[in-house]
Write a protein that holds these residues in place. Structure first.
Motif, mmCIF file in Angstrom:
data_model
loop_
_atom_site.group_PDB
_atom_site.id
_atom_site.type_symbol
_atom_site.label_atom_id
_atom_site.label_comp_id
_atom_site.label_asym_id
_atom_site.label_seq_id
_atom_site.Cartn_x
_atom_site.Cartn_y
_atom_site.Cartn_z
ATOM 1 N N GLY A 168 22.941 44.573 52.250
ATOM 2 C CA GLY A 168 21.858 45.496 52.556
ATOM 3 C C GLY A 168 20.662 45.147 51.871
ATOM 4 N N GLY A 169 20.778 44.440 50.662
ATOM 5 C CA GLY A 169 19.453 43.979 49.967
ATOM 6 C C GLY A 169 18.935 42.625 50.899
ATOM 7 N N GLY A 170 19.992 42.109 51.429
ATOM 8 C CA GLY A 170 19.269 41.029 52.172
ATOM 9 C C GLY A 170 18.809 41.497 53.514
ATOM 10 N N LEU A 171 19.205 42.277 54.178
ATOM 11 C CA LEU A 171 18.695 43.073 55.335
ATOM 12 C C LEU A 171 17.255 43.360 54.967
ATOM 13 C CD1 LEU A 171 21.885 44.747 56.564
ATOM 14 C CD2 LEU A 171 20.682 42.765 57.754
ATOM 15 N N LEU A 172 17.195 44.292 54.017
ATOM 16 C CA LEU A 172 15.863 44.794 53.595
ATOM 17 C C LEU A 172 14.890 43.652 53.316
ATOM 18 C CD1 LEU A 172 14.199 47.302 53.258
ATOM 19 C CD2 LEU A 172 15.088 47.504 50.602
ATOM 20 N N SER A 173 15.316 42.443 52.497
ATOM 21 C CA SER A 173 14.391 41.541 52.169
ATOM 22 C C SER A 173 13.917 40.821 53.487
ATOM 23 C CB SER A 173 15.210 40.585 51.392
ATOM 24 O OG SER A 173 15.583 41.245 50.130
ATOM 25 N N GLY A 174 14.492 40.610 54.353
ATOM 26 C CA GLY A 174 14.159 40.091 55.531
ATOM 27 C C GLY A 174 13.294 41.001 56.354
ATOM 28 N N LEU A 175 13.620 42.159 56.114
ATOM 29 C CA LEU A 175 12.486 43.266 57.106
ATOM 30 C C LEU A 175 11.170 43.010 56.475
ATOM 31 C CD1 LEU A 175 15.013 46.192 57.873
ATOM 32 C CD2 LEU A 175 14.062 44.501 59.564
ATOM 33 N N ILE A 176 11.361 43.076 55.157
ATOM 34 C CA ILE A 176 9.991 43.214 54.277
ATOM 35 C C ILE A 176 9.101 41.901 54.547
ATOM 36 C CG2 ILE A 176 8.920 42.947 51.991
ATOM 37 C CD1 ILE A 176 11.141 44.863 50.944
ATOM 38 N N GLY A 177 9.813 40.736 54.735
ATOM 39 C CA GLY A 177 9.085 39.671 54.938
ATOM 40 C C GLY A 177 8.631 39.728 56.128
#
Length: 291
Positions: free
Chosen positions: A31-40
């Motif tokens: 979930g943290g990785g998915l959110l990080s990618g979306l922010i980027g």
């Protein structure tokens, strides 16, 4: 010694604790990785718009150079490494509380041999958790991030290294405190409250009082977060072009490295806290009456 290591492995694999905590670990990492990618991706979309073109020209960079997904990766790692710490604390405190450690102490050559075996086995579990955290965080970032936001192979290797080291040290901290605080619920609540609430409040008041920022980097949470945060801040700034000096400290705080030293020095500082906890547990266990 080999038999003791095998015995310790059986203790940890014959219960559901290791996978019971690994499941939320990988889900949170994903979930943290998915959110990080979306922010980027959102940042790239914004800076690619006409409204942000002047900003890019002033700073002398293109949007793909501002890898904001790195900050999310750091925060994801820092949060999820709490699970291997809890695993270490629960496994050891539970063993003492249920008195299953008695047989081990009575059959091992010495208690020092037992503690060495535990050190090796729990370090291995910390590495396993660290690799799982990094793997699922990376998967989430790859699935949602803009290609330009992805770290290169060297950056991934560095992030994996600090993630694994951080996870091992957090596990050993949990084991150490689990040997000192043998109440399962007590040690869990203490660790969660300290790392999520107490030290964050302490950092807030230190900044409010305008205390030297470096103090934060010597606190347990500040040191362990500073490992990943310092790497991410350095990787970001290395590719970011011209960054105003006043913005650098803000970016370090965003990465979780506010007040932190270089990543390897933060690792040594946190190792000192781990050595204090594990050493105290070692001293207590080698002298404790076992019934």
């Amino acid at each position: 010694m080999g038999n003791l290591v095998q015995a310790e492995l059986r203790k940890t694999t014959t219960t559901g604790l290791w996978w019971g905590l690994l499941i939320p670990t990988v889900l949170l990492a994903l979930g943290g990785g998915l959110l990080s990618g979306l922010i980027g991706r959102a940042f790239v979309d914004f800076t690619s718009s006409a409204d942000a073109e002047q900003l890019s020209e002033v700073l002398g960079v293109t949007p793909d150079q501002w890898k904001f997904s790195l900050f999310g990766i750091a925060r994801s790692i820092n949060l999820t490494t709490m699970f291997p710490m809890i695993f270490g604390a629960l496994a050891f405190s539970g063993e003492i509380g249920r008195r299953t450690i008695t047989t081990t102490f009575l059959t091992a050559p010495t208690r020092v041999h037992t503690m060495l075996a535990k050190l090796l086995v729990y370090a291995m579990w910390g590495a396993i958790y660290g690799l799982a955290i990094m793997g699922f965080t990376a998967l989430g970032v790859v699935l949602t991030s803009h290609p330009s936001q992805l770290p290169d192979s060297g950056n991934w290797a560095m992030l994996t290294l600090v993630c694994v080291i951080s996870s091992i040290l957090m596990t050993m901290l949990g084991v150490g405190l689990g040997g000192l605080i043998t109440n399962v619920a007590g040690v869990t609540v203490l660790l969660v409250m300290y790392f999520l609430v107490v030290e964050n409040l302490l950092q807030f008041f230190l900044r409010l009082a305008q205390a030297p920022e470096a103090i934060i980097g010597f606190l347990p949470n500040g040191a362990v977060n500073g490992m990943t945060g310092s790497v991410v801040a350095d990787l970001f700034l290395d590719k970011a072009g011209v960054v105003p000096e006043e913005a650098v400290e803000f970016l370090r705080i965003l990465a979780g490295a506010g007040g932190a030293q270089a990543w390897w020095l933060s690792a040594l500082i946190f190792f000192g806290w781990v050595a204090l906890a594990f050493g105290g547990s070692w001293a207590v266990m080698t002298r404790k009456d076992i019934t």
